[in-house]
Every structure is written in C-alpha cells, then in structure tokens.
Design a protein around this motif. Structure first.
Motif, PDB file in Angstrom:
ATOM      1  N   LYS A  14      35.046  45.940  88.265  1.00  0.00           N
ATOM      2  CA  LYS A  14      33.628  45.764  88.076  1.00  0.00           C
ATOM      3  C   LYS A  14      33.236  44.700  89.108  1.00  0.00           C
ATOM      4  CE  LYS A  14      34.196  45.582  82.834  1.00  0.00           C
ATOM      5  NZ  LYS A  14      34.102  44.724  81.842  1.00  0.00           N
ATOM      6  N   GLN A  15      34.069  43.715  89.385  1.00  0.00           N
ATOM      7  CA  GLN A  15      33.882  42.801  90.359  1.00  0.00           C
ATOM      8  C   GLN A  15      34.087  43.220  91.950  1.00  0.00           C
ATOM      9  OE1 GLN A  15      35.034  38.860  89.397  1.00  0.00           O
ATOM     10  NE2 GLN A  15      35.445  38.320  91.941  1.00  0.00           N
ATOM     11  N   ASN A  16      33.003  42.973  93.058  1.00  0.00           N
ATOM     12  CA  ASN A  16      33.338  43.164  94.355  1.00  0.00           C
ATOM     13  C   ASN A  16      32.889  41.914  95.015  1.00  0.00           C
ATOM     14  OD1 ASN A  16      30.415  43.767  94.768  1.00  0.00           O
ATOM     15  ND2 ASN A  16      31.053  45.507  93.763  1.00  0.00           N
ATOM     16  N   ASN A  17      32.500  42.194  96.544  1.00  0.00           N
ATOM     17  CA  ASN A  17      32.040  40.997  96.985  1.00  0.00           C
ATOM     18  C   ASN A  17      30.463  40.657  96.981  1.00  0.00           C
ATOM     19  OD1 ASN A  17      34.554  40.900  98.297  1.00  0.00           O
ATOM     20  ND2 ASN A  17      33.986  42.121 100.230  1.00  0.00           N
ATOM     21  N   PHE A  18      29.832  41.469  96.278  1.00  0.00           N
ATOM     22  CA  PHE A  18      28.324  41.367  96.064  1.00  0.00           C
ATOM     23  C   PHE A  18      28.096  41.210  94.728  1.00  0.00           C
ATOM     24  CE2 PHE A  18      29.072  43.961 100.052  1.00  0.00           C
ATOM     25  CZ  PHE A  18      28.219  43.292 100.922  1.00  0.00           C
ATOM     26  N   ILE A  19      28.938  41.558  93.706  1.00  0.00           N
ATOM     27  CA  ILE A  19      28.490  41.530  92.196  1.00  0.00           C
ATOM     28  C   ILE A  19      29.766  40.839  91.539  1.00  0.00           C
ATOM     29  CG2 ILE A  19      28.119  42.648  90.088  1.00  0.00           C
ATOM     30  CD1 ILE A  19      26.848  44.941  91.856  1.00  0.00           C
ATOM     31  N   SER A  20      29.556  39.803  90.630  1.00  0.00           N
ATOM     32  CA  SER A  20      30.713  39.146  90.106  1.00  0.00           C
ATOM     33  C   SER A  20      30.910  39.891  88.660  1.00  0.00           C
ATOM     34  CB  SER A  20      30.276  37.600  89.724  1.00  0.00           C
ATOM     35  OG  SER A  20      29.144  37.644  88.858  1.00  0.00           O
ATOM     36  N   GLU A  21      31.947  39.668  87.934  1.00  0.00           N
ATOM     37  CA  GLU A  21      32.349  40.184  86.865  1.00  0.00           C
ATOM     38  C   GLU A  21      31.287  39.789  85.671  1.00  0.00           C
ATOM     39  OE1 GLU A  21      36.257  41.150  83.761  1.00  0.00           O
ATOM     40  OE2 GLU A  21      36.456  40.710  85.906  1.00  0.00           O
ATOM     41  N   LYS A  22      30.963  38.808  85.858  1.00  0.00           N
ATOM     42  CA  LYS A  22      29.979  38.065  84.577  1.00  0.00           C
ATOM     43  C   LYS A  22      28.652  38.637  84.916  1.00  0.00           C
ATOM     44  CE  LYS A  22      27.839  33.935  83.372  1.00  0.00           C
ATOM     45  NZ  LYS A  22      27.527  32.299  83.573  1.00  0.00           N
ATOM     46  N   GLU A  23      28.126  39.200  86.232  1.00  0.00           N
ATOM     47  CA  GLU A  23      26.725  39.792  86.514  1.00  0.00           C
ATOM     48  C   GLU A  23      27.157  41.313  85.933  1.00  0.00           C
ATOM     49  OE1 GLU A  23      25.210  37.469  90.431  1.00  0.00           O
ATOM     50  OE2 GLU A  23      26.703  38.918  90.567  1.00  0.00           O
ATOM     51  N   TYR A  24      28.177  41.797  86.122  1.00  0.00           N
ATOM     52  CA  TYR A  24      28.403  43.167  85.682  1.00  0.00           C
ATOM     53  C   TYR A  24      28.176  43.290  84.204  1.00  0.00           C
ATOM     54  CZ  TYR A  24      30.205  47.772  85.038  1.00  0.00           C
ATOM     55  OH  TYR A  24      30.325  49.031  84.570  1.00  0.00           O
ATOM     56  N   ASP A  25      28.965  42.397  83.455  1.00  0.00           N
ATOM     57  CA  ASP A  25      29.031  42.317  81.989  1.00  0.00           C
ATOM     58  C   ASP A  25      27.738  41.917  81.282  1.00  0.00           C
ATOM     59  OD1 ASP A  25      31.744  42.747  82.106  1.00  0.00           O
ATOM     60  OD2 ASP A  25      32.361  40.702  81.834  1.00  0.00           O
ATOM     61  N   GLU A  26      27.048  41.048  81.986  1.00  0.00           N
ATOM     62  CA  GLU A  26      25.652  40.859  81.615  1.00  0.00           C
ATOM     63  C   GLU A  26      24.632  42.067  81.720  1.00  0.00           C
ATOM     64  OE1 GLU A  26      24.307  37.455  83.671  1.00  0.00           O
ATOM     65  OE2 GLU A  26      25.490  36.067  82.451  1.00  0.00           O
TER      66      GLU A  26
END
Length: 608
Positions: free
Chosen positions: A118-130
């Motif tokens: 879910k997480q990469n250099n441009f998107i955090s896991e928190k942003e993905y989950d939301e």
C-alpha cells in the motif's frame, strides 16, 4: 505499487542514453531504468536449465492468481450498506470490497487486494487506508449495478465469473469507465479484446511453442532469455505474488508463468523478441488471466493497441509521442506553453528558434518531456499510476481501443496544470517571455534550465499520486465540455499515419543530406533519435518531399526547401459542425457590431 516500478528514468533531461534494449535508436533511454528497481535478485539460472523449466506440465499454467492462491471471490458489503442482502450482496468481512483477493490475509500485512504494497514514496499507508475505506464502498455499489445490468441483458453470472458481456452501447461504455468488478476483469478484458477469436485460430500453439523451445530452439532464444532472466525478479518487487519469501526454496509460481509467457512471445514474434516493459504488461495480465490467455493478450496489446511500440527500432513509440504532442498542442494550449515555453529566448526546449524545421519540428525533435511520457505508453501506465487507477485505464483500453491511452495522458497533463502554475516553471515563463536586455544570458539560461527540470519532475511524479481513479474520470473524462474528450480512435489513426509520414519524409531527406551538402556548405543537423535505422529503402532521387537530389544543389538552401515542404503539411484536427457554426455565428455578430459602429460614427460626423 512501488513508485519507481515501470517508470523510465533518465539521468538528465535531454541527455543521450541507450534505450530499453541497449540500442542507440528510437527515443533514447537509459538501460538501467526505474522500472528495474534495486532488489535482491535470485542468481540467474543458466540458459539450459531455464529452457528446461519452460515445460507446460506445471498445473499452474492454466490458473490465474485467484485460482493459484485460492482467493475468495465474493461480494462483501461494507458497514454502511447493511440490509442489502436481498439485492444480491453477500455478507463478509467488515470493510471488505467485492473481489478482494484475500491471499492468506495479505491485506492485514500492508498489502492491497492484488498483493501490492500500500505504501510507497508518494502515498503513505494511512492515506491509502483512508481512500480505500471510501473507494471500497464505491466498488460494492458499482458491482451491484453491474449485476442488475447483466440480469437485464439476460446474461449469466456463472458463479460470479461471467464470460459474456452486454452488446456495445453508450451505457456499457459508461459502466466500463466507472470500473469493471475486480474479479470479472480477466474475463471482461478477454471478451472486449476478442481474445477468444485469436485463441480459436491458434489452438495449441502456445503449448507447441514451449515444447519446441525445450527441444530444438535453444540457440534462437538465448539472447532474449538472458535479458528476460535479468528482468524476471525485477517485475513488481512490491507484489507478494512475484517475490520469493525467505522460507521458500522454489521460485514463485508467478515468476515461472511469467518466464514461459515472455520466452514464448519472443519466439512467436521475433520482430519484437523481448523489450523492457513487456514483463510488467505480462505480469499484470497474469494477475487476472491464466497463462495461455495472458500470452495471447500480450500478442493483442503489442499488435493492435500499441502497433510498433515494442519493435526493435522503437519507431512506434516515437510516432505515438509525436501524436501525443500534436494532441497537447491542439487540446491543451496552456500545457503546450510549458513544453515549448520560451519562444523569445535561447533554450533547449525552444523549438520555434530553428526555422529550418518549421512548425512540425517537434515531430522530428521530440521534446524532452517525451523521455517521461514514452513509458506511459510502453507499459500502458503500469508503474506510472497507482494500481487501481491503472486497472481502470486498462478497462477502457480494451473496450475503447488505444485512443484512451492518449486521452488518459491528456487528462493527467490537464490535472497537473495547476501544479505547474504554482511553481517556478510558470514564473520563469512569465518573466522570460519578454526579453530583458539587462539580464545576463547565462542567468537566463540557468533559470530556464531549472524551470524545465521542474516541469519534467512534475510530469514524472504527479500521476503517481493519483490514488483515486475518479480524480481522472470524474474531473476530466466524463466532462463533455473539455475539448480533449472529442478525441476518438479515428482521429488517433489519422494522426499516426500523418506523424509516420512526416518522420519518414524527414528521414529520407536526411539520408540524402548525409552525403550531399547545400551550395552554402551547410548540412542539416539531426537529433539523436533519428540518426540510426537506415533501412527504409530510400530513393535518392525523391525524398518524398517533392525535393530531388538536384534541388539540393540549387540556389535555394536545403533548410528553406525542407521548411517549405514540411511546414505546409500541418495536421488539421477534425472539428464538429456545431463548433463551425458557433464560430461563424460569432464572426457574423462581430461584423454586425462593426457595421453598427461605422453607421454610428457616420451619424455623429454628419451631426457635427
């Protein structure tokens, strides 16, 4: 998906590098691209053992990732959709969506439903989950509407795995654009791309290719096999299905399937063989299709949707980049200013300076921005957009044909305009548009170079943050008033023919100029992407421009000849009749206003 996966990086804008194949032709690219991330690569097996492993005896050859990992393919209702069981929803885990690929609980370990981190250099896991909390509900609603649509069309769902879909219509196109249910995607792509027709004409060929390579074709595939082996474990390094766990002794099943598909393709189509980025195309197909169908879909993509793009000379990708630049100039004039930003100053991006090439110079000297956008086409946005957005684009690609790749590219550029307007590129553009005699030329050039680099970085990184596919579709694609949505497949086909013809004429002209010089002693300079591939069957007496070799020694300079010959052939986009009538009515109103003003002035003069 990993932010670097599938993106074709360059060390510096405009620098001459070797391309994807290590050759010096087409759009030049670094062989070490960011679609080959640094990962712990398993030692490469020798050629012999690799070929022996191409046998189709493995049971997984006829399975997709859903079958291989025993994923549950079912509709799960989210917490705010309770009470809808009567509409065909199936109760499941809280917060899950239809088609969640529940492989050993990978969603709880920081992976999405396809097995990507879910997480990469441009998107955090928190942003993905939301985002996923809301988007998963959108998926549930869309699948419910798909089910009703299928039922009204009299089509069976076949245990939630339909293989037939409604006839083409505006409604179906709208449904496809809003997303095909994830667990239906493989069958839907296969249906819309007419894959079964291809398979029926070539029954048993895939198995035959693999068996022939095992027996007697080893020498022919050794070159491609070396490159394929190098790329296998660089394919989706952030996807759990493609990476070997520490406790595993054998290669992942997906890697073995991917090897067979790529080697079989290199044998089937020697004109292409293996080209970097094809591992990502095949890898994504294998997530949704069994091995044989993935192979034939790769054949369809490289021949029908991306003609010539993966050929040895890469001229197809050069042509498509020329088409894209034509479309940007036509539909995104504001963005075009950033591609050709400083017409009054010397700059590496100032294409209007060289009068010898005229209005079409950007078709022969592709702008540096195409170093970035070329990967959008070669990998069909794999690694460029986040996975969910990529899959939505693929849904439309197989239903609407290749023009949707251009439409998506324009949509991304349109969305990125605001970011460009906030940054240094716009300030530099505004300041440098009018030359200031007091400024130092070196300072001007430095400022422009920095702005150009920032433009490149924005175009390269902006799409990686488009986590929500609806940012592309709802804000751009579904807006009829936005001009780029007039673009259709017929227009793209016309553009491709035009760009191919223009580039060919220019190459023909350059072939003659390679040995002939004008009376003034000047020869035509050519960009790096046109200096190779001298196998076009050139007639030295006719360049295709209406210019003969004798003309090159006349009083008129060669640069003027090429300018007059090519600049006169400016491409004209088709415009609807409504637009023509609207323009005519405006012109008529202007004429009437001017007429009234003249009468009024005459009356005033007479009164005086």
């Amino acid at each position: 998906m990993d932010s670097q996966c599938g993106q074709l990086a360059v060390d510096e804008v405009g620098a001459g590098k070797s391309d994807f194949r290590g050759r010096n032709d087409g759009i030049e690219r670094s062989r070490k691209s960011s679609c080959m991330p640094e990962v712990d690569v398993v030692p490469l097996p020798n050629v012999s053992s690799s070929l022996e492993g191409l046998s189709v005896d493995d049971g997984e050859a006829s399975l997709s990732v859903i079958d291989i990992y025993g994923d549950e393919v079912e509709s799960h209702r989210t917490s705010d959709l309770e009470g809808q069981e009567s509409n065909g929803m199936v109760n499941g885990a809280t917060g899950a969506s239809p088609g969640v690929f529940r492989s050993n609980g990978i969603e709880e370990q920081g992976f999405d439903r396809y097995g990507f981190k879910k997480q990469n250099n441009f998107i955090s896991e928190k942003e993905y989950d939301e985002w996923w909390q809301e988007y998963s509900q959108y998926c549930v609603r869309r699948k419910h509407k798909w089910k009703l649509f299928m039922e009204k069309s009299g089509l069976p769902l076949d245990n939630d795995s339909p293989y037939r879909f409604p006839s083409r219509s505006e409604k179906l196109r709208r449904y496809v654009r809003k997303g095909i249910p994830a667990e239906w995607r493989g069958n839907a792509w296969w249906h819309f791309a007419r894959g079964q027709e291809k398979l029926n004409k070539n029954r048993g060929l895939y198995d035959k290719l693999l068996s022939q390579m095992n027996e007697k074709g080893k020498k022919r595939v050794i070159t491609d096999l070396d490159v394929i082996e190098r790329d296998l474990h660089r394919t989706f390094p952030d996807n759990i299905h493609f990476q070997r766990e520490k406790f595993q002794d054998d290669e992942p099943i997906m890697i073995r399937s991917l090897r067979r598909v790529l080697v079989a393709f290199s044998w089937y189509n020697p004109k292409i063989g293996y080209c970097q980025s094809m591992n990502f195309l095949a890898g994504l197909l294998l997530l949704f299709l069994d091995e044989e169908r993935a192979f034939w879909m790769l054949v369809i993509i490289t021949s029908r949707y991306l003609p010539g793009v993966h050929n040895v000379n890469l001229e197809g990708v050069n042509i498509d980049q020329g088409v894209l630049m034509l479309c940007v100039r036509e539909y995104l004039p504001e963005f075009w200013r950033f591609i050709v930003p400083f017409p009054n100053q010397p700059s590496s991006l100032s294409y209007n300076q060289n009068s010898s090439l005229g209005k079409n110079e950007f078709l022969y000297k592709l702008p540096p921005i195409t170093l970035c956008t070329a990967s959008w086409f070669m990998g069909c946005f794999v690694g460029v957009l986040p996975i969910e957005s990529t899959l939505r684009v693929w849904d439309c690609l197989f239903y609407e044909e290749s023009h949707f790749l251009f439409k998506t590219s324009l949509a991304i550029m349109k969305l990125s305009e605001q970011e460009l307007l906030k940054g240094k590129p716009f300030r530099t553009l505004r300041q440098q548009s009018i030359p200031n005699g007091n400024e130092n030329t070196r300072e001007i050039q430095s400022s422009q170079d920095e702005a150009e680099m920032e433009i490149f970085q924005i175009v390269q990184s902006f799409p990686k943050r488009l986590l929500n596919p609806n940012d592309i579709f709802d804000k751009i694609i579904f807006k009829k008033r936005i001009p780029l949505n007039k673009l259709d497949q017929n227009e793209i086909d016309r553009c491709r023919k035009y760009v191919a013809a223009q580039r060919q004429k220019y190459k023909n002209f350059h072939e003659i100029m390679g040995s002939d010089r004008t009376s003034s002693g000047n020869s035509l300079s050519v960009t790096a992407d046109l200096t190779s591939n001298r196998h076009f069957g050139i007639n030295v007496e006719d360049t295709g421009l209406g210019i003969t070799s004798q003309d090159l020694h006349s009083d008129k300079s060669a640069s003027e000849l090429i300018n007059s010959a090519l600049s006169s052939e400016v491409y004209g986009f088709k415009r609807g009749l409504s637009g023509v009538h609207w323009n005519n009515s405006i012109k008529e109103k202007v004429r009437q206003m001017r007429k009234k003003k003249v009468i009024s002035d005459d009356q005033l003069k007479s009164n005086d």
